[in-house]
Design an enzyme around this catalytic site. Structure first.
Site, short mmCIF file in Angstrom:
data_model
loop_
_atom_site.label_atom_id
_atom_site.label_comp_id
_atom_site.label_asym_id
_atom_site.label_seq_id
_atom_site.Cartn_x
_atom_site.Cartn_y
_atom_site.Cartn_z
N GLN A 72 -27.53 -112.97 4.59
CA GLN A 72 -28.80 -112.18 5.11
C GLN A 72 -29.85 -111.89 3.98
O GLN A 72 -30.83 -111.22 3.90
CB GLN A 72 -28.29 -111.00 5.71
N LEU A 127 -22.78 -96.89 -1.36
CA LEU A 127 -22.90 -95.96 -0.43
C LEU A 127 -23.54 -94.51 -0.75
O LEU A 127 -23.58 -94.07 -2.07
CB LEU A 127 -21.42 -95.62 0.03
N GLN A 139 -33.08 -104.22 13.10
CA GLN A 139 -31.50 -104.71 12.93
C GLN A 139 -30.95 -103.95 14.20
O GLN A 139 -29.88 -104.57 15.06
CB GLN A 139 -31.13 -104.37 11.79
N LYS A 176 -32.22 -96.47 10.32
CA LYS A 176 -33.16 -96.82 8.93
C LYS A 176 -33.49 -98.31 9.29
O LYS A 176 -34.58 -98.84 8.82
CB LYS A 176 -32.41 -96.81 7.78
N HIS A 188 -25.07 -93.47 4.59
CA HIS A 188 -23.88 -94.23 5.10
C HIS A 188 -22.76 -92.95 5.46
O HIS A 188 -22.12 -93.45 6.41
CB HIS A 188 -23.19 -95.15 3.88
P1 AMP Z 1 -26.59 -101.43 4.39
O1 AMP Z 1 -25.55 -101.09 3.58
O2 AMP Z 1 -27.87 -101.25 3.69
O3 AMP Z 1 -26.32 -102.69 5.02
O4 AMP Z 1 -26.71 -100.16 5.53
C1 AMP Z 1 -25.50 -100.09 6.38
C2 AMP Z 1 -25.65 -99.40 7.37
O5 AMP Z 1 -26.14 -98.01 7.03
C3 AMP Z 1 -26.82 -99.64 8.26
O6 AMP Z 1 -26.25 -99.55 9.56
C4 AMP Z 1 -27.90 -98.99 7.84
O7 AMP Z 1 -29.11 -98.82 8.95
C5 AMP Z 1 -27.44 -97.69 7.43
N1 AMP Z 1 -28.20 -96.86 6.62
C6 AMP Z 1 -28.75 -97.21 5.59
N2 AMP Z 1 -29.56 -96.35 4.93
C7 AMP Z 1 -29.73 -95.22 5.88
C8 AMP Z 1 -30.11 -94.17 6.04
N3 AMP Z 1 -31.11 -93.56 5.01
N4 AMP Z 1 -29.68 -93.21 7.03
C9 AMP Z 1 -29.04 -93.64 8.04
N5 AMP Z 1 -28.48 -94.93 8.12
C10 AMP Z 1 -28.59 -95.74 6.91
#
Ligand code: AMP
Length: 250
Positions: A42, A14, A133, A129, A18
């Site tokens: 994925q 995180l 998706q 981001k 996040h």
């Molecule tokens: P992940 O852990 O990469 O699967 O991301 C989990 C969630 O966090 C997803 O909805 C991502 O789009 C969001 N997320 C990842 N990076 C960012 C960021 N820099 N800003 C905002 N949301 C993010």
């Protein structure tokens, strides 16, 4: 706000992006579940999956501090107890990210559907981001009439513009400098300038750089009021993605 559940699905490691999702969830619901599950479905390669960063203890602390009421880190068998009923993202799952990562969005929808089954959220929070998706999940929820509000949060960036990503910690200092070209290109506001900017950085290899219409995810027609630049590519062995509303810095 009472009695509702907000779910923030993550793959852990995180960062402040996040945490922004978790804070948004907490504004919506008293119960905020943060799921942490690195979903093998994925990932295309076992190598990419095995090098994905993991830090459950640190994540739990950060998630609780940001407002999570439950951190849920299921194992593979809990998420997929039997035969996996795969969900197809359809044609939209095969362009841009989907073209470069075969089956990726089917894997995303399949895990999101399992997480929704378990958590039964009223709200699910996702980041801009991962714009494709977000688009695919919204479309799937709408088409299936699921009683879940999909809430999105703008991309959180470092002060130099780099979009936060769990993968960033694997960038070398030189790689991190080269990666800045992505947000710089997006800020130019049009496709030609975007491509020119990207071409000026020899250490960044482009997978795609396009301008799409946010409403349809098709190439933006001239004069589109909802045009968004989307970029993916490689820097020092890592694949990075980013996007921005054209003419803004978000
Ligand atoms: P992940 O852990 O990469 O699967 O991301 C989990 C969630 O966090 C997803 O909805 C991502 O789009 C969001 N997320 C990842 N990076 C960012 C960021 N820099 N800003 C905002 N949301 C993010």
């Amino acid at each position: 706000m009472q009695d509702s559940i907000a779910l923030v699905p993550t793959m852990g490691a995180l960062h402040a992006g996040h945490l922004e999702l978790i804070r948004r969830a907490r504004e919506l619901s008293e119960t905020v579940i943060v799921s942490i599950f690195v979903n093998p479905l994925q990932f295309e390669s076992a190598a990419d999956l095995s090098k994905y960063p993991r830090d459950l203890a640190g994540d739990t602390e950060k998630a609780i501090a940001a407002g999570a009421t439950k951190v849920w880190a299921p194992n593979y068998n809990e998420v997929y107890p039997g035969e996996i009923a795969k969900i197809s993202a359809g044609a939209i799952g095969e362009i841009f990210e989907g073209r470069h990562r075969t089956g990726h969005f089917d894997g995303v929808l399949t895990v999101v559907s399992r997480l929704f089954d378990y958590a039964k959220p009223d709200y699910a929070i996702f980041g801009e981001k991962d714009f494709q998706q977000l688009f695919i999940i919204k479309k799937w929820v709408k088409e299936n009439n699921f009683p879940i509000d999909i809430v999105s949060v703008p991309t959180v960036r470092d002060s130099d513009g780099l979009a936060l990503s769990s993968r960033n910690i694997q960038l070398t200092p030189a790689g991190r400098r080269a990666a800045l070209i992505i947000s710089q290109a997006l800020r130019t506001g049009n496709k030609e300038a975007m491509l020119q900017t990207l071409a000026s950085e020899p250490d960044f290899q482009v997978d795609y750089a396009e301008v799409i219409d946010e409403e349809t995810f098709e190439l933006a027609p001239p004069g589109s009021q909802s045009a968004r630049g989307i970029i993916a590519g490689w820097v020092n062995g890592l694949r990075l993605i980013d996007n921005m509303r054209m003419g803004s810095d978000q």
